[in-house]
Design a protein around this motif. Structure first.
Motif, PDB file in Angstrom:
ATOM      1  N   SER A  83     -26.931   5.894  21.091  1.00  0.00           N
ATOM      2  CA  SER A  83     -25.365   5.718  20.999  1.00  0.00           C
ATOM      3  C   SER A  83     -24.736   7.192  21.020  1.00  0.00           C
ATOM      4  CB  SER A  83     -24.980   5.286  20.333  1.00  0.00           C
ATOM      5  OG  SER A  83     -24.735   5.038  19.445  1.00  0.00           O
ATOM      6  N   HIS A  84     -25.507   8.437  20.787  1.00  0.00           N
ATOM      7  CA  HIS A  84     -24.289   9.920  20.670  1.00  0.00           C
ATOM      8  C   HIS A  84     -24.998  10.503  21.338  1.00  0.00           C
ATOM      9  CE1 HIS A  84     -23.799   8.192  16.327  1.00  0.00           C
ATOM     10  NE2 HIS A  84     -24.382   8.519  15.705  1.00  0.00           N
ATOM     11  N   VAL A  85     -26.033  10.912  22.035  1.00  0.00           N
ATOM     12  CA  VAL A  85     -26.031  11.562  23.413  1.00  0.00           C
ATOM     13  C   VAL A  85     -26.254  10.958  23.994  1.00  0.00           C
ATOM     14  CG1 VAL A  85     -27.536  11.768  24.842  1.00  0.00           C
ATOM     15  CG2 VAL A  85     -29.006  11.990  22.780  1.00  0.00           C
ATOM     16  N   LEU A  86     -25.484   9.527  24.320  1.00  0.00           N
ATOM     17  CA  LEU A  86     -24.334   9.329  25.341  1.00  0.00           C
ATOM     18  C   LEU A  86     -22.965   9.491  25.138  1.00  0.00           C
ATOM     19  CD1 LEU A  86     -25.649   5.663  26.657  1.00  0.00           C
ATOM     20  CD2 LEU A  86     -26.675   7.307  27.671  1.00  0.00           C
ATOM     21  N   ALA A  87     -22.616   9.247  24.055  1.00  0.00           N
ATOM     22  CA  ALA A  87     -21.456   9.449  23.855  1.00  0.00           C
ATOM     23  C   ALA A  87     -20.828  11.194  23.743  1.00  0.00           C
ATOM     24  CB  ALA A  87     -21.040   9.471  21.931  1.00  0.00           C
ATOM     25  N   ALA A  88     -22.089  12.194  23.636  1.00  0.00           N
ATOM     26  CA  ALA A  88     -21.641  13.074  24.107  1.00  0.00           C
ATOM     27  C   ALA A  88     -21.267  14.002  24.901  1.00  0.00           C
ATOM     28  CB  ALA A  88     -23.099  13.931  23.201  1.00  0.00           C
ATOM     29  N   LEU A  89     -22.506  13.442  25.764  1.00  0.00           N
ATOM     30  CA  LEU A  89     -22.454  13.107  27.443  1.00  0.00           C
ATOM     31  C   LEU A  89     -21.071  12.985  28.014  1.00  0.00           C
ATOM     32  CD1 LEU A  89     -25.665  12.112  28.818  1.00  0.00           C
ATOM     33  CD2 LEU A  89     -24.950  14.800  28.750  1.00  0.00           C
ATOM     34  N   ARG A  90     -20.686  12.022  27.731  1.00  0.00           N
ATOM     35  CA  ARG A  90     -19.095  11.432  28.134  1.00  0.00           C
ATOM     36  C   ARG A  90     -17.875  12.347  27.491  1.00  0.00           C
ATOM     37  NH1 ARG A  90     -21.137   6.127  26.604  1.00  0.00           N
ATOM     38  NH2 ARG A  90     -20.309   7.132  24.697  1.00  0.00           N
ATOM     39  N   GLN A  91     -18.426  12.790  26.367  1.00  0.00           N
ATOM     40  CA  GLN A  91     -16.803  14.050  25.534  1.00  0.00           C
ATOM     41  C   GLN A  91     -17.366  15.517  26.801  1.00  0.00           C
ATOM     42  OE1 GLN A  91     -16.418  14.418  21.575  1.00  0.00           O
ATOM     43  NE2 GLN A  91     -16.692  12.305  21.139  1.00  0.00           N
ATOM     44  N   LEU A  92     -18.624  15.906  27.464  1.00  0.00           N
ATOM     45  CA  LEU A  92     -19.175  17.176  28.187  1.00  0.00           C
ATOM     46  C   LEU A  92     -18.555  16.792  29.951  1.00  0.00           C
ATOM     47  CD1 LEU A  92     -22.077  18.001  25.949  1.00  0.00           C
ATOM     48  CD2 LEU A  92     -20.107  19.439  26.248  1.00  0.00           C
ATOM     49  N   ARG A 103     -24.685  19.760  23.781  1.00  0.00           N
ATOM     50  CA  ARG A 103     -24.338  20.558  24.832  1.00  0.00           C
ATOM     51  C   ARG A 103     -24.586  22.072  24.664  1.00  0.00           C
ATOM     52  NH1 ARG A 103     -20.311  23.349  19.859  1.00  0.00           N
ATOM     53  NH2 ARG A 103     -21.999  23.892  19.315  1.00  0.00           N
ATOM     54  N   ASP A 104     -25.500  22.500  23.947  1.00  0.00           N
ATOM     55  CA  ASP A 104     -26.298  23.763  24.031  1.00  0.00           C
ATOM     56  C   ASP A 104     -27.534  23.448  25.024  1.00  0.00           C
ATOM     57  OD1 ASP A 104     -24.169  25.009  21.650  1.00  0.00           O
ATOM     58  OD2 ASP A 104     -26.171  24.353  19.725  1.00  0.00           O
ATOM     59  N   LEU A 105     -27.667  22.681  25.028  1.00  0.00           N
ATOM     60  CA  LEU A 105     -28.344  22.252  25.962  1.00  0.00           C
ATOM     61  C   LEU A 105     -28.009  22.499  27.403  1.00  0.00           C
ATOM     62  CD1 LEU A 105     -31.979  21.619  25.992  1.00  0.00           C
ATOM     63  CD2 LEU A 105     -31.078  19.041  26.739  1.00  0.00           C
ATOM     64  N   LEU A 106     -27.356  21.788  27.587  1.00  0.00           N
ATOM     65  CA  LEU A 106     -26.150  21.731  29.086  1.00  0.00           C
ATOM     66  C   LEU A 106     -26.304  23.643  29.547  1.00  0.00           C
ATOM     67  CD1 LEU A 106     -24.380  18.437  28.520  1.00  0.00           C
ATOM     68  CD2 LEU A 106     -26.975  18.984  30.038  1.00  0.00           C
ATOM     69  N   LEU A 107     -25.747  24.567  27.535  1.00  0.00           N
ATOM     70  CA  LEU A 107     -25.233  25.133  28.098  1.00  0.00           C
ATOM     71  C   LEU A 107     -26.234  25.878  28.675  1.00  0.00           C
ATOM     72  CD1 LEU A 107     -22.372  25.875  25.591  1.00  0.00           C
ATOM     73  CD2 LEU A 107     -21.746  25.980  28.022  1.00  0.00           C
ATOM     74  N   GLY A 118     -29.489  22.789  35.292  1.00  0.00           N
ATOM     75  CA  GLY A 118     -29.604  22.638  36.093  1.00  0.00           C
ATOM     76  C   GLY A 118     -30.741  21.777  36.050  1.00  0.00           C
ATOM     77  N   LEU A 119     -30.208  21.403  33.820  1.00  0.00           N
ATOM     78  CA  LEU A 119     -30.887  19.786  34.332  1.00  0.00           C
ATOM     79  C   LEU A 119     -30.276  18.948  33.852  1.00  0.00           C
ATOM     80  CD1 LEU A 119     -32.356  19.645  30.491  1.00  0.00           C
ATOM     81  CD2 LEU A 119     -30.827  17.866  31.051  1.00  0.00           C
ATOM     82  N   SER A 120     -31.181  17.891  34.866  1.00  0.00           N
ATOM     83  CA  SER A 120     -30.195  16.734  35.463  1.00  0.00           C
ATOM     84  C   SER A 120     -31.243  15.607  35.183  1.00  0.00           C
ATOM     85  CB  SER A 120     -30.412  16.451  36.855  1.00  0.00           C
ATOM     86  OG  SER A 120     -31.699  17.033  36.963  1.00  0.00           O
ATOM     87  N   GLY A 121     -31.532  15.612  33.878  1.00  0.00           N
ATOM     88  CA  GLY A 121     -32.625  14.544  33.345  1.00  0.00           C
ATOM     89  C   GLY A 121     -32.545  14.188  31.492  1.00  0.00           C
ATOM     90  N   LEU A 122     -32.250  13.524  30.500  1.00  0.00           N
ATOM     91  CA  LEU A 122     -32.828  13.226  29.578  1.00  0.00           C
ATOM     92  C   LEU A 122     -33.465  12.269  29.081  1.00  0.00           C
ATOM     93  CD1 LEU A 122     -29.309  14.163  27.781  1.00  0.00           C
ATOM     94  CD2 LEU A 122     -31.535  15.372  28.024  1.00  0.00           C
ATOM     95  N   VAL A 123     -34.620  12.765  28.154  1.00  0.00           N
ATOM     96  CA  VAL A 123     -35.397  11.296  27.717  1.00  0.00           C
ATOM     97  C   VAL A 123     -34.570  11.588  25.863  1.00  0.00           C
ATOM     98  CG1 VAL A 123     -38.022  10.694  27.609  1.00  0.00           C
ATOM     99  CG2 VAL A 123     -37.493  12.037  29.572  1.00  0.00           C
TER     100      VAL A 123
END
Length: 334
Positions: free
Chosen positions: A256-265, A235-239, A243-248
């Motif tokens: 799995s938590h990263v994917l779930a967080a992206l969905r919730q956001l 959340r803080d990273l996207l805020l 312009g961020l469009s890619g995550l490693v």
């Protein structure tokens, strides 16, 4: 003859050969004709004979045991560690060796203990730190050793691992090829970096260097393991970086938590944010969507570590450094 121990004399009688012939077949110290060798091996199999480990060790000056120093401590993903351990055990059995597990928290004391007691012929060590306190001891010991990982100064040691710096760079290259201009690395838990663990640090260094090389904007930061911590980080990273469009992601526990967080956001993968992971293939394939990933080749690294240590035991020359080239598999997340 179940229920009691079969003796070497019984094997010899069954095969119609001398006891010394059976001994030579087992030890390989003399050439035995193919027919006689087959007869002895058939008798060993039929009778269920197992050489006495103590007697064999006395005769050969070998214990036929390898020590594997395993990092069962905070920040380490146990399922992946078990892949390495399983690969080492399986490969060692092919060389007629068993594996004694030590935990990394025993440090140099544990290594000194097993070496001084002649419990093991050689050592394989994981969770190598850049400034690893075990390295000076390994250089002194008569027992050969192989490190799965690289300290900052690997000269005089035998090390094998995935090229994690190249893995971090390969992920950046893949996202750059797809037109992403601002990306982030979510790495291992902070405790792993605090310890100076080599694989995590090198991945981050490779990622950062590749950002500069491709002229991309980005950031690398530790990532903890619980959903709440991961959600807060994403959340803080996207805020902070609209312009961020890619995550490693280099943290198996957090994938799995990263994917779930992206969905919730409200961010879709890969439409809004592309995701690349550095992880075993099955972790990437089970994710939703399946993740483009660089494979952590635990089985290959474990087998290679055992091969190297066996070569050293036999007095063969081995390379000091073995780095496996990262392999990237493209899936639905990019």
């Amino acid at each position: 003859m179940s229920g009691r121990t079969v003796t070497i004399a019984e094997v010899a009688k069954h095969a119609g050969v001398a006891v010394s012939t059976v001994s030579y077949v087992l030890s390989g110290k003399r050439t035995i004709s193919a027919g006689t060798r087959r007869r002895v091996l058939d008798s060993i199999s039929a009778l269920g004979y197992h050489p006495n480990a103590g007697a064999r060790a006395l005769a050969s000056k070998r214990s036929n045991v390898i020590a594997l120093v395993l990092p069962l401590r905070a920040g380490m993903h146990v399922p992946v560690l078990m892949r390495f351990a399983s690969a080492v055990v399986t490969a060692a059995r092919r060389f007629d060796h068993d594996v004694l597990l030590l935990t990394a928290d025993e440090g140099t004391a544990g290594i000194r203990r097993v070496a001084a007691s002649a419990l093991v012929d050689a050592l394989v060590l994981m969770d190598v730190e850049l400034d690893d306190r075990r390295v000076p001891l390994l250089r002194e010991l008569p027992e050969p050793s192989v490190l799965i990982g690289f300290p900052a100064e690997p000269a005089g040691l035998t090390c094998v691992d995935l090229d994690f710096a190249a893995a971090g760079a390969r992920c950046v290259e893949h996202l750059a090829e797809r037109g992403h201009e601002e990306i982030a690395l979510l790495g291992a838990p902070s405790v792993v970096y605090d310890r100076g663990t080599g694989f995590a640090t090198r991945t981050m260094e490779g990622f950062v260097a590749a950002l500069d090389g491709h002229g991309l904007k980005g950031v690398s930061l530790p990532c903890e393991e619980t959903f709440d911590e991961v959600y807060e980080t994403v959340r803080d990273l996207l805020l902070d970086r609209p312009g961020l469009s890619g995550l490693v992601v280099h943290n198996e526990s957090a994938v799995s938590h990263v994917l779930a967080a992206l969905r919730q956001l409200g961010r879709r993968v890969p439409h809004d944010v592309a995701v690349v992971a550095i992880c075993p293939d099955d972790v990437a394939e089970r994710a939703g969507p399946p993740l483009t990933s660089v494979l952590i080749p635990a089985e290959e690294v474990g087998r290679e570590a055992v091969r190297l240590v066996m070569d050293k035991l036999e007095g063969r020359t081995v390379p000091e450094s073995t780095l496996l080239t990262p392999q990237l598999a493209v899936r639905a997340s990019t």
